[in-house]
Design a protein around this motif. Sequence first.
Motif, mmCIF file in Angstrom:
data_model
loop_
_atom_site.group_PDB
_atom_site.id
_atom_site.type_symbol
_atom_site.label_atom_id
_atom_site.label_comp_id
_atom_site.label_asym_id
_atom_site.label_seq_id
_atom_site.Cartn_x
_atom_site.Cartn_y
_atom_site.Cartn_z
ATOM 1 N N GLU A 220 -19.549 35.353 -31.476
ATOM 2 C CA GLU A 220 -20.221 34.230 -30.818
ATOM 3 C C GLU A 220 -19.541 33.875 -29.502
ATOM 4 O OE1 GLU A 220 -22.375 30.970 -29.596
ATOM 5 O OE2 GLU A 220 -22.900 32.659 -30.918
ATOM 6 N N LYS A 221 -18.236 34.088 -29.416
ATOM 7 C CA LYS A 221 -17.508 33.759 -28.191
ATOM 8 C C LYS A 221 -17.867 34.672 -27.023
ATOM 9 C CE LYS A 221 -13.698 31.298 -30.369
ATOM 10 N NZ LYS A 221 -12.261 31.189 -30.675
ATOM 11 N N LEU A 222 -18.484 35.804 -27.311
ATOM 12 C CA LEU A 222 -19.039 36.617 -26.223
ATOM 13 C C LEU A 222 -19.967 35.771 -25.361
ATOM 14 C CD1 LEU A 222 -20.100 40.094 -27.694
ATOM 15 C CD2 LEU A 222 -18.830 39.716 -25.581
ATOM 16 N N ARG A 223 -20.810 34.986 -26.033
ATOM 17 C CA ARG A 223 -21.771 34.145 -25.326
ATOM 18 C C ARG A 223 -21.150 32.835 -24.862
ATOM 19 N NH1 ARG A 223 -24.322 29.755 -26.124
ATOM 20 N NH2 ARG A 223 -23.418 29.577 -28.230
ATOM 21 N N SER A 224 -20.506 32.138 -25.796
ATOM 22 C CA SER A 224 -20.051 30.783 -25.488
ATOM 23 C C SER A 224 -18.935 30.758 -24.443
ATOM 24 C CB SER A 224 -19.577 30.087 -26.772
ATOM 25 O OG SER A 224 -18.447 30.748 -27.327
ATOM 26 N N MET A 225 -18.124 31.815 -24.376
ATOM 27 C CA MET A 225 -17.040 31.866 -23.399
ATOM 28 C C MET A 225 -17.374 32.789 -22.224
ATOM 29 S SD MET A 225 -13.692 31.923 -25.955
ATOM 30 C CE MET A 225 -12.540 31.856 -24.563
ATOM 31 N N ARG A 226 -18.593 33.312 -22.215
ATOM 32 C CA ARG A 226 -19.069 34.194 -21.140
ATOM 33 C C ARG A 226 -18.115 35.365 -20.907
ATOM 34 N NH1 ARG A 226 -21.391 29.850 -16.612
ATOM 35 N NH2 ARG A 226 -22.881 28.810 -18.024
ATOM 36 N N LEU A 227 -17.798 36.030 -22.007
ATOM 37 C CA LEU A 227 -16.926 37.195 -21.943
ATOM 38 C C LEU A 227 -17.759 38.452 -21.698
ATOM 39 C CD1 LEU A 227 -14.701 36.384 -25.057
ATOM 40 C CD2 LEU A 227 -14.183 35.908 -22.653
ATOM 41 N N ASP A 228 -17.114 39.458 -21.128
ATOM 42 C CA ASP A 228 -17.796 40.740 -20.931
ATOM 43 C C ASP A 228 -17.758 41.595 -22.190
ATOM 44 O OD1 ASP A 228 -18.440 40.787 -17.915
ATOM 45 O OD2 ASP A 228 -16.325 40.225 -17.930
#
Length: 311
Positions: free
Chosen positions: A155-163
Amino acid sequence: MPTYLVGSRASALARTQVRDFLAPLRGRFPEIAFTQRVILEGGDRDRTSLLANVSAVSGGSAFSTEQEAALLRGDVDVVVHSLKDLPTANPEGLMLLPPPGREDVRDALCGSTLAGLPHGARVGTGAARRIAQLLAVRPDIVPVPIRGNVPTRLEKLRSMRLDAVVLAVAGLNRLGRQDAIGEPLPLDLFPPSPGQGALGIQVRVDDRAVRDVLSTVGDRAVDREVRAERSLLAQLHGGCSVPVGACATTRPDGTLHLFAQVTSLDGRRQVTGSVTGPASEPERLGADLAGELVDRGARAILDGIRPAVPA
């Protein structure tokens, strides 16, 4: 009907690992009732602090101390761990049984492929080994510390705008999240944590009845492989938070091959090595390779970073 109490952490992955472990046992021993008991660890209660601080509060490991204490008290009869999370030394009175097979040992990039990452890509992982290995291959990458269970980190891929984020293929497979894998990372560049993909089946030494039942599903080849990997880690005086990767495989001729890598946190220094020998001597092979790595400079790398790395 005898009842065996099976301890584990509370995550969906931990529960799935217990389910998979118990499935063949329930078929072989229908006269035994297996009941799961959830045990919260310090690392589960506190998902924001550095693991070093969590471990200091617990007086041991952030992910195994409470479960081991429950096992020693007799609150449970067996604990099912992710083997890579376990310290290399068992508390007095406890032992590990051969694991029941092993999942894919590789790490995976989720959200991208390695070649597809843009310059300066933000990649989420809190593991020192993964950070070091990524920087060795892509020094432009910006590691972003993240913690949490598999769904949380995805989920942190989206919420933290990770690549991308880095996760173990084993956990993704066990949870049915193969769709999240962008690319499994090659073992020659990204050897996993010792024991990754295997379960740590921990029991009391003096509980022979439980040992006899649970040992029936153990895989002796996998047991030798993970013992070699953990022996190497123990000889290097490392833990799950230092950048040591290792992978042992059983060859068709029956010999055991062990490959390992030690990487500085900035990725600029790396020591690798391998050894092949009798599968009947996994601990010796691990110790021999650790000695070779030390001779090539691994000790200087580990001693230089250990004060800054969570225990």
